[in-house]
Scaffold this motif. Sequence first.
Motif, PDB file in Angstrom:
ATOM      1  N   ILE A   1     -12.453   4.588  -1.830  1.00 59.37           N
ATOM      2  CA  ILE A   1     -11.923   3.964  -1.034  1.00 59.37           C
ATOM      3  C   ILE A   1     -12.292   2.462  -1.626  1.00 59.37           C
ATOM      4  CG2 ILE A   1     -12.097   5.554   0.700  1.00 59.37           C
ATOM      5  CD1 ILE A   1     -14.314   4.107   2.030  1.00 59.37           C
TER       6      ILE A   1
ATOM      7  N   GLN B   1     -10.654   9.276  -5.778  1.00 64.42           N
ATOM      8  CA  GLN B   1     -11.025   9.761  -4.383  1.00 64.42           C
ATOM      9  C   GLN B   1     -11.605   9.002  -3.799  1.00 64.42           C
ATOM     10  OE1 GLN B   1     -10.070  13.081  -3.372  1.00 64.42           O
ATOM     11  NE2 GLN B   1      -9.067  13.215  -5.102  1.00 64.42           N
TER      12      GLN B   1
ATOM     13  N   SER C   1      -6.444   0.130   0.763  1.00 62.81           N
ATOM     14  CA  SER C   1      -6.126   1.257   1.637  1.00 62.81           C
ATOM     15  C   SER C   1      -7.394   2.240   1.776  1.00 62.81           C
ATOM     16  CB  SER C   1      -5.154   2.034   1.065  1.00 62.81           C
ATOM     17  OG  SER C   1      -3.810   1.579   0.825  1.00 62.81           O
TER      18      SER C   1
ATOM     19  N   THR D   1      -0.340   4.863  -0.786  1.00 61.74           N
ATOM     20  CA  THR D   1      -0.659   5.453   0.579  1.00 61.74           C
ATOM     21  C   THR D   1       0.003   6.034   1.612  1.00 61.74           C
ATOM     22  OG1 THR D   1      -2.966   4.277   0.160  1.00 61.74           O
ATOM     23  CG2 THR D   1      -2.656   5.108   2.169  1.00 61.74           C
ATOM     24  N   THR D   2       1.041   5.079   1.995  1.00 59.55           N
ATOM     25  CA  THR D   2       1.783   5.311   3.103  1.00 59.55           C
ATOM     26  C   THR D   2       2.686   6.489   2.812  1.00 59.55           C
ATOM     27  OG1 THR D   2       3.433   3.631   2.614  1.00 59.55           O
ATOM     28  CG2 THR D   2       1.865   3.070   4.201  1.00 59.55           C
TER      29      THR D   2
ATOM     30  N   SER E   1      -2.528   2.139  -5.056  1.00 60.24           N
ATOM     31  CA  SER E   1      -1.331   1.865  -5.032  1.00 60.24           C
ATOM     32  C   SER E   1      -0.919   0.946  -6.484  1.00 60.24           C
ATOM     33  CB  SER E   1      -0.947   0.978  -3.776  1.00 60.24           C
ATOM     34  OG  SER E   1      -0.700   1.690  -2.702  1.00 60.24           O
TER      35      SER E   1
ATOM     36  N   ARG F   1       2.080   9.041   0.525  1.00 57.75           N
ATOM     37  CA  ARG F   1       1.187   9.959   0.334  1.00 57.75           C
ATOM     38  C   ARG F   1       1.188  10.332  -1.247  1.00 57.75           C
ATOM     39  NH1 ARG F   1       1.333  14.171   5.480  1.00 57.75           N
ATOM     40  NH2 ARG F   1       0.663  12.669   7.069  1.00 57.75           N
TER      41      ARG F   1
ATOM     42  N   SER G   1      -8.021   6.381   1.736  1.00 64.39           N
ATOM     43  CA  SER G   1      -7.219   7.067   0.920  1.00 64.39           C
ATOM     44  C   SER G   1      -7.358   7.536  -0.603  1.00 64.39           C
ATOM     45  CB  SER G   1      -5.804   5.970   0.725  1.00 64.39           C
ATOM     46  OG  SER G   1      -4.732   6.548  -0.275  1.00 64.39           O
ATOM     47  N   LYS G   2      -6.814   8.352  -1.055  1.00 67.00           N
ATOM     48  CA  LYS G   2      -7.250   8.800  -2.411  1.00 67.00           C
ATOM     49  C   LYS G   2      -6.353   8.072  -3.521  1.00 67.00           C
ATOM     50  CE  LYS G   2      -4.653  13.236  -2.429  1.00 67.00           C
ATOM     51  NZ  LYS G   2      -5.055  14.652  -2.415  1.00 67.00           N
ATOM     52  N   TYR G   3      -5.208   7.356  -3.042  1.00 67.86           N
ATOM     53  CA  TYR G   3      -4.366   6.834  -3.853  1.00 67.86           C
ATOM     54  C   TYR G   3      -4.491   5.358  -3.987  1.00 67.86           C
ATOM     55  CZ  TYR G   3      -1.954  11.075  -2.833  1.00 67.86           C
ATOM     56  OH  TYR G   3      -1.566  12.419  -2.323  1.00 67.86           O
TER      57      TYR G   3
ATOM     58  N   GLU H   1       1.015  -1.340   0.033  1.00 69.46           N
ATOM     59  CA  GLU H   1      -0.061  -0.031  -0.020  1.00 69.46           C
ATOM     60  C   GLU H   1       0.962   1.481   0.010  1.00 69.46           C
ATOM     61  OE1 GLU H   1      -2.117   0.242   3.909  1.00 69.46           O
ATOM     62  OE2 GLU H   1      -0.833  -1.271   4.464  1.00 69.46           O
TER      63      GLU H   1
END
Length: 259
Positions: free
Chosen positions: A257, A255, A132, A98-99, A139, A101, A135-137, A95
């Motif tokens: 989840i 955006q 994640s 996310t971690t 991975s 950013r 999170s908006k990301y 992930e």
Amino acid sequence: MDFTLQMYIELIAAIRNAGYYFSTFGAFLQTGPPNTVILRHDVDLMPQNSLNFARIQYELGIRGVYYFRAIPASWDEAVILEIARMGHEIGYHYECLTTCRGNRDLAIDDFGKNLTALRKLAPVTTICMHGSPLSKYDSKDLWKTYSYRDFGIRGEPYFDIDFSKVAYLTDTGRRWDGYNVSVRDKVNSVHRYNYKSTRDVIAGLQNQQLPDQIMFTFHPQRWNSNPAYWVRELVFQRAKNVIKQYFYMNQPATQSIDG
């Protein structure tokens, strides 16, 4: 009662009775035989639950793949070692975007560091993205810039399985039609079933509704025989599904989840 260890045992029996063989993801990549079920486990939380699954499978003479996150709530070295000793496949549930950013340079360094640490405990040749929550990301986007094959990784399910041939069934959202409330833990496939309960899945197996290759994804923290844990997970997942469905599903994918 659904999502208990007893129900899990009944599901495994139904898969076997339907004529399927069981496989890890790594073994499937090598041979991809017909009449095969890949048993995938995302160890998001409560690794002891995953150990319970691994022990049940070991006693039945079958193997699965277990993907561990690089967080204390998932990464239990004693559990990882015991699951590996039973012959199950160990993988990395990454992930990193996310971690980190969204910083891909930092994320790939984080990926390499965590993969190296996990490989000190067990061989790792496959990985799988963690959705994640909040999170908006995504991975998986890390691989738009880098290649996981440069790390000796042979496969990632979201990239290396042909889901036009392989059915995908996941307990995301503590239900088997979780694609209705999921953004990332789903795939493009012609194989889609309106199974809500595990009993529905068992009936589908008995009625030969499924193709000859399937990936089952389990989140073992959702499967509890302890009444207190069972109720807690039920309430939490119902609330989470409402949040995802009404507040995130209509947002742009970056955006959104997943669970």
